[in-house]
Design an enzyme around this catalytic site. Structure first.
Site, PDB file in Angstrom:
ATOM      1  N   SER A  79      -7.355  -5.761  -5.058  1.00  0.00           N
ATOM      2  CA  SER A  79      -8.429  -6.326  -4.235  1.00  0.00           C
ATOM      3  C   SER A  79      -9.764  -6.297  -4.983  1.00  0.00           C
ATOM      4  O   SER A  79      -9.924  -5.555  -5.969  1.00  0.00           O
ATOM      5  CB  SER A  79      -8.555  -5.538  -2.926  1.00  0.00           C
ATOM      6  OG  SER A  79      -9.228  -4.318  -3.146  1.00  0.00           O
ATOM      7  N   ASN A  98     -10.878  -2.841  -5.193  1.00  0.00           N
ATOM      8  CA  ASN A  98     -10.152  -1.856  -5.998  1.00  0.00           C
ATOM      9  C   ASN A  98     -10.846  -1.539  -7.332  1.00  0.00           C
ATOM     10  O   ASN A  98     -10.510  -0.555  -7.991  1.00  0.00           O
ATOM     11  CB  ASN A  98      -8.698  -2.312  -6.251  1.00  0.00           C
ATOM     12  CG  ASN A  98      -7.812  -2.219  -5.026  1.00  0.00           C
ATOM     13  OD1 ASN A  98      -6.907  -3.013  -4.819  1.00  0.00           O
ATOM     14  ND2 ASN A  98      -8.058  -1.224  -4.177  1.00  0.00           N
ATOM     15  N   TRP A  99     -11.864  -2.352  -7.712  1.00  0.00           N
ATOM     16  CA  TRP A  99     -12.624  -2.035  -8.932  1.00  0.00           C
ATOM     17  C   TRP A  99     -13.350  -0.714  -8.798  1.00  0.00           C
ATOM     18  O   TRP A  99     -13.745  -0.112  -9.793  1.00  0.00           O
ATOM     19  CB  TRP A  99     -13.661  -3.141  -9.231  1.00  0.00           C
ATOM     20  CG  TRP A  99     -13.054  -4.465  -9.570  1.00  0.00           C
ATOM     21  CD1 TRP A  99     -13.030  -5.581  -8.784  1.00  0.00           C
ATOM     22  CD2 TRP A  99     -12.388  -4.839 -10.791  1.00  0.00           C
ATOM     23  NE1 TRP A  99     -12.390  -6.610  -9.438  1.00  0.00           N
ATOM     24  CE2 TRP A  99     -11.988  -6.185 -10.675  1.00  0.00           C
ATOM     25  CE3 TRP A  99     -12.091  -4.149 -11.979  1.00  0.00           C
ATOM     26  CZ2 TRP A  99     -11.306  -6.870 -11.682  1.00  0.00           C
ATOM     27  CZ3 TRP A  99     -11.412  -4.823 -12.987  1.00  0.00           C
ATOM     28  CH2 TRP A  99     -11.025  -6.170 -12.834  1.00  0.00           C
ATOM     29  N   ASP A 127       0.810  -1.221   0.000  1.00  0.00           N
ATOM     30  CA  ASP A 127       0.000   0.000   0.000  1.00  0.00           C
ATOM     31  C   ASP A 127       0.845   1.273   0.000  1.00  0.00           C
ATOM     32  O   ASP A 127       1.994   1.278   0.454  1.00  0.00           O
ATOM     33  CB  ASP A 127      -0.922  -0.015   1.235  1.00  0.00           C
ATOM     34  CG  ASP A 127      -2.098   0.933   1.079  1.00  0.00           C
ATOM     35  OD1 ASP A 127      -2.427   1.285  -0.066  1.00  0.00           O
ATOM     36  OD2 ASP A 127      -2.680   1.316   2.105  1.00  0.00           O
ATOM     37  N   GLY A 128       0.226   2.343  -0.504  1.00  0.00           N
ATOM     38  CA  GLY A 128       0.849   3.669  -0.424  1.00  0.00           C
ATOM     39  C   GLY A 128       1.445   4.176  -1.728  1.00  0.00           C
ATOM     40  O   GLY A 128       2.085   5.235  -1.749  1.00  0.00           O
TER      41      GLY A 128
HETATM   42  C1  IPE Z   1      -5.247  -2.715  -0.081  1.00  0.00           C
HETATM   43  O1  IPE Z   1      -4.980  -1.380  -0.243  1.00  0.00           O
HETATM   44  C2  IPE Z   1      -5.262  -3.412  -1.427  1.00  0.00           C
HETATM   45  C3  IPE Z   1      -3.968  -3.581  -2.060  1.00  0.00           C
HETATM   46  C4  IPE Z   1      -2.825  -3.163  -1.627  1.00  0.00           C
HETATM   47  C5  IPE Z   1      -4.014  -4.333  -3.295  1.00  0.00           C
HETATM   48  P1  IPE Z   1      -6.145  -0.313  -0.416  1.00  0.00           P
HETATM   49  O2  IPE Z   1      -5.507   1.003  -0.640  1.00  0.00           O
HETATM   50  O3  IPE Z   1      -7.104  -0.762  -1.450  1.00  0.00           O
HETATM   51  O4  IPE Z   1      -6.865  -0.390   0.994  1.00  0.00           O
HETATM   52  P2  IPE Z   1      -7.813   0.676   1.702  1.00  0.00           P
HETATM   53  O5  IPE Z   1      -8.783   1.159   0.692  1.00  0.00           O
HETATM   54  O6  IPE Z   1      -6.930   1.781   2.181  1.00  0.00           O
HETATM   55  O7  IPE Z   1      -8.422  -0.076   2.843  1.00  0.00           O
HETATM   56  C1  IPE Z   2      -1.576   0.277  -3.374  1.00  0.00           C
HETATM   57  O1  IPE Z   2      -1.385   1.648  -3.399  1.00  0.00           O
HETATM   58  C2  IPE Z   2      -1.869  -0.287  -4.733  1.00  0.00           C
HETATM   59  C3  IPE Z   2      -3.214  -0.857  -4.848  1.00  0.00           C
HETATM   60  C4  IPE Z   2      -4.171  -0.714  -4.001  1.00  0.00           C
HETATM   61  C5  IPE Z   2      -3.492  -1.602  -6.037  1.00  0.00           C
HETATM   62  P1  IPE Z   2      -2.604   2.660  -3.371  1.00  0.00           P
HETATM   63  O2  IPE Z   2      -2.987   2.981  -4.778  1.00  0.00           O
HETATM   64  O3  IPE Z   2      -3.706   2.176  -2.518  1.00  0.00           O
HETATM   65  O4  IPE Z   2      -1.914   3.915  -2.725  1.00  0.00           O
HETATM   66  P2  IPE Z   2      -2.548   4.896  -1.653  1.00  0.00           P
HETATM   67  O5  IPE Z   2      -2.986   4.062  -0.491  1.00  0.00           O
HETATM   68  O6  IPE Z   2      -3.691   5.587  -2.309  1.00  0.00           O
HETATM   69  O7  IPE Z   2      -1.435   5.815  -1.293  1.00  0.00           O
HETATM   70 MG    MG Z   3      -4.130   2.378  -0.542  1.00  0.00          MG
END
Ligand code: IPE
Ligand code: IPE
Ligand code: MG
Length: 241
Positions: free
Chosen positions: A62, A65-66, A17-18
């Site tokens: 996830s 994420n859709w 994440d991040g």
């Molecule tokens: C979790 O991160 C999913 C992945 C890293 C693939 P998200 O960014 O989707 O999680 P939330 O929305 O902060 O809970």
């Molecule tokens: C994780 O990074 C990648 C996926 C969820 C696929 P994010 O896209 O969630 O990054 P943040 O949490 O918005 O910084």
């Molecule tokens: Mg995230």
């Protein structure tokens, strides 16, 4: 504790994440963060293998994420698919066996081809196991397992009274993968976000403020060192003489 005395967790899972925040803080687009995240994933694989970790589960996309804007979803799909194709040779060179956890429904055909291809091409490898989680949700995984168990019970192939935790384990996407020992979450959020709900029942959580694109071997060492300071009780007691 010295490096040599460290217990290496058997199964390390990562909520990668991040990426978005990493990019925005640098005045870049979120997709740039995902591109750097991919490099961090390559780094992590090398560092984990070098430390003798047996199983790694990586949360790449996830079922939730859709709900992101379509261009971001497309960018993520493209990145994951091209990484799978580009990195297959290296996975094989390093004897890595890849499994995929997730639902087929909703994934574009090229992604399914890339996932199925990587799983098949690495099936005989006997080194580190990579459980790549794409279109994965912990709740849906348990729902899918429940449906399959119910089908078997209705067909008379399975006695309801015999259903136990082992039955559920055997009907998960990848029953071979053991419980998670250490769960790492970069980006600072103290939540599970629907990742490996069954498998993390007794996992140790390590949340770090740095974002996934800046993940290095030093972060992994810090996580392992922290893991070694935990007392895993599994509901029991550790008796002191
Ligand atoms: C979790 O991160 C999913 C992945 C890293 C693939 P998200 O960014 O989707 O999680 P939330 O929305 O902060 O809970
Ligand atoms: C994780 O990074 C990648 C996926 C969820 C696929 P994010 O896209 O969630 O990054 P943040 O949490 O918005 O910084
Ligand atoms: Mg995230």
């Amino acid at each position: 504790m010295s490096e040599t005395e460290m217990v290496i967790p058997r199964h390390v899972a990562v909520i990668m994440d991040g990426n978005g925040r990493w990019a925005l803080e640098r005045g870049l687009k979120r997709t740039e963060g995902h591109r750097e995240g991919r490099k961090a994933t390559q780094r992590f694989m090398r560092e984990a293998d070098a430390r003798g970790i047996g199983y790694v589960s990586l949360y790449a996309f996830s079922t939730e994420n859709w709900s992101r804007p379509e261009p971001e979803v497309e960018a993520l799909m493209g990145l994951i698919e091209s990484a799978l194709v580009a990195e297959l040779e290296e996975l094989c060179r390093n004897d890595v066996r890849m499994y995929w956890s997730g639902r087929r429904e909703g994934l574009p055909a090229p992604m399914l081809r890339a996932l199925d291809g990587a799983v098949a091409a690495t099936a005989d490898n006997r080194g580190m196991v990579l459980n790549l989680c794409v279109n994965y949700g912990g709740q849906i995984e348990i729902v899918d397992a429940t449906k399959e168990i119910a089908r078997k019970a209705v067909a008379g192939e399975l006695d309801v009274e015999e259903i136990g935790p082992e039955t559920v384990q055997q009907h998960l996407y990848v029953p071979e993968v053991p419980p998670v020992d250490l769960l790492i979450r970069p980006g600072g959020d103290l939540r599970i976000s629907n990742f490996l709900l069954w498998q993390t029942a007794y996992a140790e959580f390590y949340v770090m403020p740095d974002y996934w694109p800046s993940f290095t071997g030093e972060h992994l060492d810090a996580a392992i060192a922290d893991y070694n300071r935990r007392q895993r009780r599994f509901g029991g007691l550790v008796l002191v003489e």
